[in-house]
Design a protein around this motif. Sequence first.
Motif, PDB file in Angstrom:
ATOM      1  N   ARG A   1     -52.003 -63.098 -36.308  1.00 57.87           N
ATOM      2  CA  ARG A   1     -52.668 -63.516 -35.073  1.00 57.87           C
ATOM      3  C   ARG A   1     -53.148 -64.971 -35.196  1.00 57.87           C
TER       4      ARG A   1
ATOM      5  N   SER B   1     -55.263 -67.028 -18.646  1.00 58.17           N
ATOM      6  CA  SER B   1     -54.550 -65.859 -18.124  1.00 58.17           C
ATOM      7  C   SER B   1     -53.051 -66.143 -18.116  1.00 58.17           C
TER       8      SER B   1
ATOM      9  N   GLN C   1     -53.296 -61.835 -25.808  1.00 54.88           N
ATOM     10  CA  GLN C   1     -53.467 -61.835 -24.356  1.00 54.88           C
ATOM     11  C   GLN C   1     -54.794 -61.211 -23.948  1.00 54.88           C
ATOM     12  N   ARG C   2     -55.220 -60.191 -24.693  1.00 55.85           N
ATOM     13  CA  ARG C   2     -56.451 -59.478 -24.337  1.00 55.85           C
ATOM     14  C   ARG C   2     -57.712 -60.323 -24.544  1.00 55.85           C
ATOM     15  N   SER C   3     -57.629 -61.301 -25.461  1.00 51.25           N
ATOM     16  CA  SER C   3     -58.831 -62.086 -25.758  1.00 51.25           C
ATOM     17  C   SER C   3     -58.697 -63.572 -25.447  1.00 51.25           C
TER      18      SER C   3
ATOM     19  N   GLU D   1     -48.985 -63.982 -18.180  1.00 54.97           N
ATOM     20  CA  GLU D   1     -48.267 -62.717 -18.006  1.00 54.97           C
ATOM     21  C   GLU D   1     -47.184 -62.571 -19.070  1.00 54.97           C
TER      22      GLU D   1
ATOM     23  N   LEU E   1     -49.474 -59.540 -27.242  1.00 52.70           N
ATOM     24  CA  LEU E   1     -50.297 -58.603 -26.466  1.00 52.70           C
ATOM     25  C   LEU E   1     -51.737 -58.616 -26.967  1.00 52.70           C
ATOM     26  N   ASN E   2     -51.885 -58.698 -28.293  1.00 50.27           N
ATOM     27  CA  ASN E   2     -53.211 -58.754 -28.895  1.00 50.27           C
ATOM     28  C   ASN E   2     -53.949 -60.016 -28.468  1.00 50.27           C
TER      29      ASN E   2
END
Length: 296
Positions: free
Chosen positions: A26, A72, A66-68, A74, A63-64
């Motif tokens: 990450r 923004s 994207q959450r934090s 897609e 995806l990990n």
Amino acid sequence: MQAEEIATNEERKTKTRLNKLQKRLRREVGQAIEAYNMIEDGDKVMVCLSGGKDSYAMLDILLNLQRSAPISFELVAVNLDQKQPGFPEHILPEYLEALGVPHHIVERDTYSIVKEVVPEGKTTCGLCSRLRRGTLYGFADEIGANKIALGHHRDDILETFFLNMFYGGKLKAMPPKLVSDDGKNMVIRPLAFAREKDIAEYAELKAFPIIPCNLCGSQENLQRQVIKEMLQSWDRQHPGRIETMFRSLQHVVPSHLADTELFDFKRLALGFAHGIDPSLGESRLSEPQAIDILSL
């Protein structure tokens, strides 16, 4: 009881190792995204999912993030079904549906084209990748994706560098960020700072449903495999060499190479700093400070 304790300890160790790997990947993906401004607010990123360990890990880490993330963006997963015999078509859709990730399966029989055009025993990777790339570029336009994420990692980049040098006579690698020749598509490689062995271990611990490639994966004695083995040997004998080599791709001094297209050797003159006469105007690369080869 003792067996249960051993099992519990092993589970704890596995979980700890998984957490460490996820944090490392990450961090490295985040650093690559920031260094090359790969993803911006409002982007629609088409994540190319092949079914291999690299693309699974890339999607998982994106995806990990994207959450934090403070912005923004897609994510849309896209798999190109090349109609390889025996390809398990159900695996990827089931995996992506379980994750709740928007996805598309694009069906193109590139397998038959490659097998028909490439003589038996010859490497199929070149034609296969061109056909795959063309299809994915076109589909990105169809779904309105302005970024195309590929799962190439640091080892891939270094292997490509040495392949081009040994067999192509060029100092050229895979850039972390690239605009296609026609200017219509932007490719990003979020795993550019990540090592293959970390990705492989992460994929194993996460138990991704890996799908083998029946084209390139079954070929022996590929030039890339020779380069891969060379790099792995260096890594075992000289720990840290891989990191140093990758850093060299980010710190290039054209005045200390021999390419007249990158540095104006003909106008070098005595009596001036670095041999550059300022009255003649700037050379195209009037340095010799290190520049980023990946921006060339």
